[in-house]
Write an enzyme that holds these catalytic residues in place. Structure first.
Site, mmCIF file in Angstrom:
data_model
loop_
_atom_site.group_PDB
_atom_site.id
_atom_site.type_symbol
_atom_site.label_atom_id
_atom_site.label_comp_id
_atom_site.label_asym_id
_atom_site.label_seq_id
_atom_site.Cartn_x
_atom_site.Cartn_y
_atom_site.Cartn_z
ATOM 1 N N ASP A 39 19.067 -75.975 65.282
ATOM 2 C CA ASP A 39 18.174 -74.816 65.386
ATOM 3 C C ASP A 39 18.440 -73.807 64.266
ATOM 4 O OD1 ASP A 39 16.150 -73.315 66.484
ATOM 5 O OD2 ASP A 39 17.355 -72.517 68.137
ATOM 6 N N ASN A 87 7.667 -78.258 71.194
ATOM 7 C CA ASN A 87 7.378 -77.946 69.784
ATOM 8 C C ASN A 87 5.948 -78.314 69.370
ATOM 9 O OD1 ASN A 87 10.770 -78.691 68.633
ATOM 10 N ND2 ASN A 87 9.881 -76.719 69.191
HETATM 11 C C1 IPE Z 1 14.966 -76.618 70.316
HETATM 12 O O1 IPE Z 1 14.739 -75.586 69.417
HETATM 13 C C2 IPE Z 1 14.326 -77.869 69.827
HETATM 14 C C3 IPE Z 1 14.867 -78.435 68.594
HETATM 15 C C4 IPE Z 1 15.911 -78.016 67.938
HETATM 16 C C5 IPE Z 1 14.177 -79.597 68.113
HETATM 17 P P1 IPE Z 1 13.580 -74.521 69.648
HETATM 18 O O2 IPE Z 1 13.673 -73.543 68.542
HETATM 19 O O3 IPE Z 1 12.272 -75.207 69.834
HETATM 20 O O4 IPE Z 1 14.002 -73.877 71.054
HETATM 21 P P2 IPE Z 1 13.613 -72.490 71.738
HETATM 22 O O5 IPE Z 1 12.130 -72.431 71.799
HETATM 23 O O6 IPE Z 1 14.179 -71.411 70.900
HETATM 24 O O7 IPE Z 1 14.249 -72.545 73.096
HETATM 25 C C1 IPE Z 2 14.734 -75.937 64.542
HETATM 26 O O1 IPE Z 2 14.491 -74.791 63.798
HETATM 27 C C2 IPE Z 2 13.833 -77.069 64.147
HETATM 28 C C3 IPE Z 2 12.797 -77.390 65.135
HETATM 29 C C4 IPE Z 2 12.667 -76.856 66.320
HETATM 30 C C5 IPE Z 2 11.842 -78.408 64.752
HETATM 31 P P1 IPE Z 2 13.421 -73.735 64.235
HETATM 32 O O2 IPE Z 2 12.125 -74.035 63.564
HETATM 33 O O3 IPE Z 2 13.330 -73.621 65.715
HETATM 34 O O4 IPE Z 2 14.044 -72.401 63.629
HETATM 35 P P2 IPE Z 2 14.020 -70.950 64.268
HETATM 36 O O5 IPE Z 2 14.595 -71.045 65.642
HETATM 37 O O6 IPE Z 2 12.583 -70.509 64.293
HETATM 38 O O7 IPE Z 2 14.858 -70.140 63.343
HETATM 39 MG MG MG Z 3 14.344 -72.478 67.056
#
Ligand code: IPE
Ligand code: IPE
Ligand code: MG
Length: 270
Positions: A39, A87
């Protein structure tokens, strides 16, 4: 654990670059299965006024480092949360870009997986992904299916609750068909219908970027998993940070509801 695996055999970049950390790793206390919620890509990009997609592209370098490091330390199963069921709600352009990155990654990395003895698996509602990606994933699974050094599970369109529902539906069908009786259903029976059926439950779940939640990841499998949260963004989580997480795990006592004395007694007895 891991006694059958020489982690330091061929070129071991981890041992070379981080000898101090590497040699602190106790093979007997190494997690067999590590899972990671990768993340913070969006925040990494945002802090530099880059588009979020750039953060995802850059994040692939961390994937490469962590996969190599896991392999070099002797971790046997690595599960990476790459795209959650939730997602899909992101802007279409971001979803499209993530699918593009995934496609490139698979096309490029199967050769490396063959060299390193890594078996690839995609877990999640794979049927929801674009057809060309489904085909690519199945190809990668077939190509690498006989590799034995490490399993790399990529969680795609993955949701822990969806996984439980899929397992329960298939079990309900078996009951309806008379292939299994309701009273035969126990934890092992349900575990055997999860996407991760051929892997033990994760010993350690790592989440980067400072969020203190599990976001629908490995819901069934994580009831006794050790959790490791770090504020480091995924972009900056590389070999050194992975080794630090392993060393933190190594210090913990897993009690499974027993007393510390009972756990120690068991260790002495074995
Ligand atoms: C969790 O991250 C999913 C992945 C890392 C693929 P998100 O960024 O989607 O999670 P939330 O929405 O902050 O809980
Ligand atoms: C994790 O990074 C990757 C996926 C969930 C695909 P994020 O895209 O959630 O990054 P933040 O949480 O917005 O920084
Ligand atoms: Mg995230």
């Amino acid at each position: 654990m891991n006694k059958d695996l020489p982690p330091t055999g061929e070129c071991n970049e981890t041992a070379k670059r981080y000898p101090g950390l590497f040699h602190q790793i106790d093979p007997a206390a190494l997690p067999y299965h590590v899972a990671i919620i990768m993340d913070g890509n969006g925040r990494w990009a945002g802090a530099r006024s880059f588009p979020r997609i750039m953060g995802h592209k850059e994040g692939v370098r961390s994937v490469d480092e962590v996969v190599a490091c896991a392999r070099e330390t002797g971790v046997r199963v690595l599960t990476l949360y790459a795209f959650s069921a939730e997602n899909w709600q992101r802007p279409r352009a971001e979803v499209r870009a993530l699918m593009g990155i995934l496609k490139e990654y698979i096309k490029k990395k199967v050769r490396v997986m063959q060299e390193k003895g890594i078996r690839f698996r995609a877990i999640g509602r794979i049927r929801d992904l674009p057809e060309n990606i489904q085909e690519l994933l199945h190809w990668a699974e077939r190509e690498t299916g006989a590799n034995q050094q490490m399993t790399l599970n990529l969680a795609l369109s993955y949701g822990g609750r969806a996984e439980i529902i899929d397992a329960v539906q298939s079990l309900a069908q078996e009951v309806a068909d008379g292939r299994i009786r309701p009273e035969e259903i126990d934890e092992a029976v349900l575990s055997a219908r999860m996407y991760t059926r051929d892997c033990p439950d994760p010993d350690l779940i790592i989440r980067t970027s400072g969020e203190l939640r599990v976001s629908n990841f490995l819901t069934w499998q994580s009831v006794y998993t050790e959790l490791y949260f770090t504020s480091i963004l995924w972009h900056d989580f590389k070999r050194k940070e992975f080794l630090e997480a392993l060393l933190d795990y190594q210090k913990r006592e897993r009690r499974y509801g027993m007393t510390g004395e009972q756990v120690k007694g068991k260790e002495d007895a074995s």
